[in-house]
Motif scaffolding. Structure first.
Motif, mmCIF file in Angstrom:
data_model
loop_
_atom_site.group_PDB
_atom_site.id
_atom_site.type_symbol
_atom_site.label_atom_id
_atom_site.label_comp_id
_atom_site.label_asym_id
_atom_site.label_seq_id
_atom_site.Cartn_x
_atom_site.Cartn_y
_atom_site.Cartn_z
ATOM 1 N N ILE A 16 43.965 -30.947 99.204
ATOM 2 C CA ILE A 16 44.465 -31.030 97.814
ATOM 3 C C ILE A 16 42.987 -30.831 97.012
ATOM 4 N N LYS A 17 42.947 -29.548 96.332
ATOM 5 C CA LYS A 17 41.805 -29.304 95.274
ATOM 6 C C LYS A 17 42.113 -29.698 93.637
ATOM 7 N N LEU A 18 41.073 -30.008 93.260
ATOM 8 C CA LEU A 18 41.315 -30.550 91.697
ATOM 9 C C LEU A 18 40.017 -30.334 91.402
ATOM 10 N N GLY A 19 40.207 -29.469 89.831
ATOM 11 C CA GLY A 19 38.873 -29.099 89.343
ATOM 12 C C GLY A 19 38.935 -27.838 88.775
ATOM 13 N N HIS A 20 38.018 -26.985 88.892
ATOM 14 C CA HIS A 20 37.602 -25.679 88.320
ATOM 15 C C HIS A 20 37.465 -25.033 89.641
ATOM 16 N N PHE A 21 38.209 -23.790 89.936
ATOM 17 C CA PHE A 21 38.109 -23.018 91.097
ATOM 18 C C PHE A 21 38.452 -21.544 90.850
ATOM 19 N N LYS B 183 38.801 -15.325 86.316
ATOM 20 C CA LYS B 183 38.544 -15.352 87.562
ATOM 21 C C LYS B 183 38.736 -16.787 88.124
ATOM 22 N N ALA B 184 38.130 -17.641 87.342
ATOM 23 C CA ALA B 184 38.233 -19.425 87.904
ATOM 24 C C ALA B 184 39.069 -19.932 86.698
ATOM 25 N N ASP B 185 39.675 -21.035 87.163
ATOM 26 C CA ASP B 185 40.381 -21.735 86.180
ATOM 27 C C ASP B 185 40.382 -23.521 86.585
ATOM 28 N N TRP B 186 40.718 -24.160 85.566
ATOM 29 C CA TRP B 186 40.977 -25.630 85.966
ATOM 30 C C TRP B 186 42.245 -25.918 86.326
ATOM 31 N N GLY B 187 42.570 -26.790 87.201
ATOM 32 C CA GLY B 187 43.887 -27.002 87.687
ATOM 33 C C GLY B 187 43.895 -27.654 89.238
ATOM 34 N N MET B 188 44.961 -27.409 89.820
ATOM 35 C CA MET B 188 45.021 -28.131 91.124
ATOM 36 C C MET B 188 45.541 -27.214 92.106
ATOM 37 N N GLU C 162 36.971 -23.003 79.777
ATOM 38 C CA GLU C 162 37.350 -24.277 78.790
ATOM 39 C C GLU C 162 38.608 -24.883 79.314
ATOM 40 N N LEU C 163 38.644 -26.186 79.185
ATOM 41 C CA LEU C 163 39.837 -26.820 79.568
ATOM 42 C C LEU C 163 40.630 -27.171 78.105
ATOM 43 N N THR C 164 41.252 -26.206 77.864
ATOM 44 C CA THR C 164 42.057 -26.598 76.507
ATOM 45 C C THR C 164 43.605 -26.265 76.604
ATOM 46 N N SER C 165 44.384 -26.756 75.699
ATOM 47 C CA SER C 165 45.745 -26.740 75.816
ATOM 48 C C SER C 165 46.193 -25.788 74.533
ATOM 49 N N SER C 166 45.491 -25.154 73.778
ATOM 50 C CA SER C 166 45.911 -24.334 72.666
ATOM 51 C C SER C 166 46.591 -23.043 73.214
ATOM 52 N N HIS C 167 47.638 -22.745 72.619
ATOM 53 C CA HIS C 167 48.493 -21.646 72.738
ATOM 54 C C HIS C 167 49.160 -22.045 74.428
ATOM 55 N N ASN C 168 49.081 -23.102 74.698
ATOM 56 C CA ASN C 168 49.788 -23.593 75.990
ATOM 57 C C ASN C 168 49.782 -22.532 77.321
ATOM 58 N N PRO C 169 48.588 -22.041 77.758
ATOM 59 C CA PRO C 169 48.409 -21.153 78.951
ATOM 60 C C PRO C 169 48.787 -21.988 80.144
ATOM 61 N N HIS C 170 48.823 -21.222 81.118
ATOM 62 C CA HIS C 170 49.328 -21.852 82.257
ATOM 63 C C HIS C 170 49.293 -20.450 83.517
ATOM 64 N N ILE C 171 49.113 -20.940 84.712
ATOM 65 C CA ILE C 171 49.237 -19.909 85.794
ATOM 66 C C ILE C 171 49.539 -20.592 86.765
ATOM 67 N N PHE C 172 50.628 -19.701 87.645
ATOM 68 C CA PHE C 172 50.825 -20.227 89.055
ATOM 69 C C PHE C 172 50.485 -18.878 89.890
ATOM 70 N N LEU D 165 44.954 -17.583 78.591
ATOM 71 C CA LEU D 165 44.216 -17.624 77.452
ATOM 72 C C LEU D 165 43.203 -16.578 76.875
ATOM 73 N N THR D 166 43.548 -15.896 75.695
ATOM 74 C CA THR D 166 42.478 -14.849 75.193
ATOM 75 C C THR D 166 41.825 -15.359 74.043
ATOM 76 N N GLY D 167 40.933 -14.408 73.516
ATOM 77 C CA GLY D 167 40.584 -14.925 72.051
ATOM 78 C C GLY D 167 41.727 -14.813 70.763
ATOM 79 N N SER D 168 42.755 -14.233 71.076
ATOM 80 C CA SER D 168 43.683 -14.139 70.167
ATOM 81 C C SER D 168 45.142 -15.000 70.505
ATOM 82 N N GLY D 169 45.088 -15.495 71.426
ATOM 83 C CA GLY D 169 46.358 -16.142 71.943
ATOM 84 C C GLY D 169 46.494 -16.166 73.519
#
Lengths: 338, 219
Positions: free
Chosen positions: A126-131, A158-163, A185-195, A219-223
């Protein structure tokens, strides 16, 4: 004559480079980090030149690379990777959205995570962090900090925060990840997510194949931009030759897309020299109109046994469309790990 | 109203070149007085496939990282007519394998140069320093197939350092007459594998001696 005055970011960069001396190099560094630790300072300078407009952009990078394995009695517990990098841009025209402008300096994160390996001897971790997001050819080749890249540009991250859950089985390697979709950046603005995920054959073999998926809002610069993607990849090694291929279908912002990528690489017998040629193709259907673009890349990398590395690359379009323009880019990078 | 000064392209270029010059001056200064490091550590992978192939599922492993030093490299020359490459003077990992809370053996991955690139072999070593087996973690030649692997493995499995050494010529550059007779298939690959085995056995005792004593693993 222009006189160069160092700014705060240069002072910090200088401080980071002097860490080996401050810590009395390797021995004291190992004492500080404890057993089973490795650490290094990684510095590079890169020139990107748009050969059409003759615009030059410079990128200076200074970072720390720490790797530590935690063990207890008769087993490993997990592996910590810690890679904070200070990135200073100069005269850059197109920059990632977390930089203020083309002359900004930011702390960025490369691979910074803890992989908990104590569950099943590498079969289930189980991996936790930025990968790195597990997808396609990126999964089995380390391209962090190098000019040579594969297809992460298609996905915008390319890389993202998560599990993630990941592991190696006798005939299978896998990694399945839930990540924030916000990149550096670890941010919740615009609620991005990736599976995302990749399931493939063992990566140490001379023939490998994998199946990947990538679903979510990046997440991009405009949403955010919605991506849906399914891909396959394959690699074949034959003596000093390496052949790689990746192809995907899906949607980007609701528009149907197809992407293909191929690379042929030749590696010297001492593995200090590598040359490669890449071809990329993308197709996007917007409303009832189809646009396609393709490009080629040639590059080389030479590294000596003492951590010094020089690489050069040239990227040029084969054909472009109004919505898929590809700028000609000559890149030269010098890198040193100490 | 703020007074905005727009830098001329020529000034920007000069400033960039000054930064570039400062960067390389710093880099070359470091190059001359510090130790080197290898590939980024995110490329390091545990040899899970090798452990699964050479040991059964009941085994657990523990990582032991140590410094392989220039002195270790010199010491190997006393045991063998060749030694590890200077670029291998760095940190390396030995995996200690446990079964039912008891140490049962080791695993170490080593790279050897072949004319087509690096060959990476994972070695399983018994506690008495005989060979349990090996696994090609990376070999870009089609010659590294199951038939060749089995044929080499059949000869070297269970052999000690001195028994393996007898398969080599005195200068260590070729197979001995005995070695040639037992490696009829792929003799060049057998020679490379044999040299890797000898280096692995030698360096395990030279470089990890203290670590293994600390873990109370007797020879």
């Amino acid at each position: 004559m222009q006189i160069f005055f160092p700014g705060p970011q240069h002072i910090l960069a200088l401080f980071l480079s002097c860490i080996p001396f401050i810590l009395n190099a390797e021995n004291l560094g190992s004492d500080l980090l404890g057993d089973n630790a490795r650490w290094s300072v990684d510095a590079s300078a890169r020139l990107n030149r748009n050969t059409d407009t003759q615009h030059n952009a410079f990128t200076y990078v200074l970072g720390l690379d720490v790797h530590k394995v935690f063990s207890h009695k008769n087993r490993d517990i997990g592996t910590l990777m810690f890679q904070p990098y200070l990135v200073s841009l100069n005269n850059a025209s197109s920059v990632p959205f977390f930089f203020d402008d083309g002359d900004d300096t930011q702390l960025t994160w490369r691979i910074t995570n803890f992989n908990f390996t104590a569950l099943a001897q590498g079969r289930l971790n189980i991996k936790l962090g930025h990968f790195e997001i597990p997808y396609g050819l990126e999964y089995q080749e380390d391209t962090n900090g190098t000019l040579r890249q594969f297809t992460f540009g298609d996905r915008g991250i390319k890389a993202d925060w998560g599990m993630s859950v990941n592991g190696i089985l006798p005939y299978l390697e896998y990694e399945i990840a839930f990540t924030r979709g916000s990149g550096n950046e670890l941010t919740s603005s615009h609620n991005p997510h990736i599976f995302s995920g990749r399931i493939g054959s063992p990566s140490q073999k001379n023939i490998t194949a994998g199946f990947s998926w990538f679903y979510g809002d990046v997440l991009t610069g405009s949403g955010t931009t919605e991506h849906k993607k399914l891909g396959v990849d394959a690699s074949y090694f034959y003596y000093q030759w390496q052949f790689m291929f990746e192809s995907s279908i899906g949607q980007k912002a609701g528009n149907d897309t197809q992407n293909s990528f191929a690379e042929i690489a030749w590696i010297g017998a001492k593995e200090q020299f590598k040359s490669y040629m890449q071809l990329g193709y993308q197709n996007i259907k917007q409303m009832n109109k189809k646009d396609s673009a393709s490009y080629w890349v040639v590059g080389m990398q030479w590294q000596n046994a003492y951590g010094f590395d020089i690489s050069a690359q040239f990227k040029h379009k084969l054909n472009a469309a109004p919505t898929l323009n590809i700028e000609p880019d000559l890149s030269i990078q010098m890198r040193y790990r100490l | 109203m703020a007074n905005i000064q727009v830098k001329k392209p020529a000034d920007l270029a000069k400033a960039s070149l000054a930064k570039l010059a400062a960067f390389f001056a710093l880099t070359f200064f470091m190059l001359t007085i510090t130790f080197p490091s290898q590939a980024a550590f995110c490329s390091l992978r545990d040899p899970i496939s090798a452990i699964q192939a050479l040991y059964s599922q009941e085994y657990q492993f523990r990582t032991v990282v140590t410094d392989v030093t220039e002195a270790d490299r010199e010491q190997m020359k006393q045991q063998l007519p060749f030694t590890i490459h200077q670029s291998e003077v760095a940190k390396h990992t030995l995996y200690v394998l446990y079964k039912d809370q008891k140490a049962e053996g080791f695993l170490q991955a080593r790279s050897e140069w072949a004319k087509w690139g690096l060959v990476e072999i994972a070695w399983a070593i018994n506690l008495d320093r005989t060979l349990k087996g090996f696994y090609f973690q990376r070999c870009r030649s089609p010659q590294c197939n199951d038939t060749v692997t089995r044929s080499i493995s059949h000869v070297i499995q269970g052999k000690s350092f001195s028994q393996l050494k007898s398969l080599l010529s005195d200068d260590g550059e070729t197979l001995s007459a005995y070695g040639q007779s037992v490696f009829p298939i792929a003799p060049r690959l057998a020679l490379l594998t044999l040299r890797s085995a000898l280096k692995t056995l030698a360096i395990t005792d030279i470089s990890w001696r203290k670590d293994l004593q600390n873990l109370a693993i007797a020879h």
